[in-house]
Write a protein that holds these residues in place. Structure first.
Motif, PDB file in Angstrom:
ATOM      1  N   LYS A 130      41.057  44.390  39.304  1.00  0.00           N
ATOM      2  CA  LYS A 130      41.643  43.291  38.633  1.00  0.00           C
ATOM      3  C   LYS A 130      40.592  42.270  38.071  1.00  0.00           C
ATOM      4  N   ASN A 131      40.729  41.560  37.197  1.00  0.00           N
ATOM      5  CA  ASN A 131      39.769  40.646  36.614  1.00  0.00           C
ATOM      6  C   ASN A 131      38.668  41.705  36.113  1.00  0.00           C
ATOM      7  N   ALA A 138      44.575  39.312  32.396  1.00  0.00           N
ATOM      8  CA  ALA A 138      44.187  38.651  33.763  1.00  0.00           C
ATOM      9  C   ALA A 138      45.098  39.155  34.969  1.00  0.00           C
ATOM     10  N   ASP A 139      46.535  39.354  34.573  1.00  0.00           N
ATOM     11  CA  ASP A 139      47.332  40.016  35.655  1.00  0.00           C
ATOM     12  C   ASP A 139      47.531  41.258  35.828  1.00  0.00           C
ATOM     13  N   LYS A 140      46.733  42.196  34.936  1.00  0.00           N
ATOM     14  CA  LYS A 140      46.921  43.655  34.911  1.00  0.00           C
ATOM     15  C   LYS A 140      45.578  44.142  35.896  1.00  0.00           C
ATOM     16  N   TRP A 141      45.911  45.214  36.537  1.00  0.00           N
ATOM     17  CA  TRP A 141      45.156  46.039  37.056  1.00  0.00           C
ATOM     18  C   TRP A 141      44.494  47.151  36.075  1.00  0.00           C
ATOM     19  N   ASP A 277      51.975  47.054  36.533  1.00  0.00           N
ATOM     20  CA  ASP A 277      51.037  45.976  36.678  1.00  0.00           C
ATOM     21  C   ASP A 277      49.587  46.709  36.274  1.00  0.00           C
TER      22      ASP A 277
END
Length: 288
Positions: A130-131, A138-141, A277
């Protein structure tokens, strides 16, 4: 970091050199393996075998420990440039999963120089980040299949999976005992040697075997020098491993991976990201 390489003849050259040295030694002394010289070497031979067996069993000791807090450091050295990546977190050996906060250096080599720390989740067969950057929300893996990586994720993610680092020692050979030291208030035994990726892959548990099989194809040589520090329970407290690959550099590049373990039995919560996600778009490279 992108590892793109095929093994060269380094391991074979080392084996030939060592074998030749042994032959010369025997001829010089005029002794056979059944003579007095062999008898004199028996105790040291037994000690070396015992040291290797102890190191090879460190992965089993970690599984018995259940979990641990983790500190990682990975240094890449190429063309005289050294870059360090550091991580902290925890690992659950029962589920072969962990969570790390990995800090990247800025172009000047200083840690966290404007880079958002990457959250990594280590799981059997997968690495989640993540990041991640490179256009990933930004909210995704980002999910990477570790068996698809040419190094099995031993170095790609910027931190070696603690269980993989320990299982890699199942191929330990030429191990010497360096003596006792103190680490975080505990007495540890220091061992030094070389491990073979191919041998380790054959002896590894099903949880890490596919990663080590992939790693066998990715480096210049299967031989990985190491320093390992074990506590009185045989648990790995610290391991430093040296990897080498060509990566387009004239003299190649080396990666030094250090994994430190403490707080055995500490509660570690690792929750895998939900499918919704996980970013499904195109990214640059899992290592950049």
């Amino acid at each position: 970091m992108v590892v793109q390489d095929r093994r060269g003849g380094g391991a074979a050259a080392v084996a030939v050199a060592c074998g030749t040295g042994l032959a010369v030694g025997l001829l010089a002394t005029g002794c056979s393996p059944e003579g007095a010289a062999a008898d004199d070497q028996e105790p040291s031979g037994r000690a070396a075998a015992a040291a290797a067996a102890t190191v090879r069993g460190s992965a089993d000791a970690l599984v018995r420990a259940g979990s641990a807090r983790v500190r990682t450091a990975m240094e890449t050295v190429s063309g005289g440039t050294r870059v360090a990546i550091r991580g902290t977190g925890g690992y659950d050996f029962a589920t072969s999963s962990g969570r790390l906060r990995v800090v990247l250096p800025d172009p000047a080599g200083k840690p966290s120089g404007g880079h958002q720390p990457i959250t990594e989740i280590l799981a059997p067969g997968a690495l989640y980040m993540k990041n991640r950057g490179a256009g990933v929300p930004a909210d995704k893996w980002v999910r990477v299949d570790t068996a698809s990586l040419t190094d099995g994720n031993l170095v790609t993610g910027g931190a070696t999976d603690p269980l993989a680092a320990a299982e890699l020692l199942r191929g330990a050979r030429e191990v010497t005992y360096q003596g006792e030291e103190r680490m975080d208030g505990a007495v540890v035994r220091h061992y030094r040697g070389t491990t073979d990726i191919g041998t380790a892959a054959k002896a590894a548990s099903s949880r890490t075997r596919s990663a080590l099989v992939a790693a066998e194809k990715g480096f210049t040589t299967d031989a990985v020098p190491f320093d390992a520090y074990l506590d009185e329970a045989g648990r790995l407290r610290k391991v430093r491993q040296w990897f080498h690959f060509a990566n387009g550099a004239p003299n190649g590049a080396s990666v030094i991976s250090t994994t430190e373990l403490s707080g055995f039995g500490a509660w570690v919560a690792v929750r895998l990201p939900d499918e919704r996600d996980i970013y499904a778009g195109k990214i640059a490279s899992a290592a950049s």
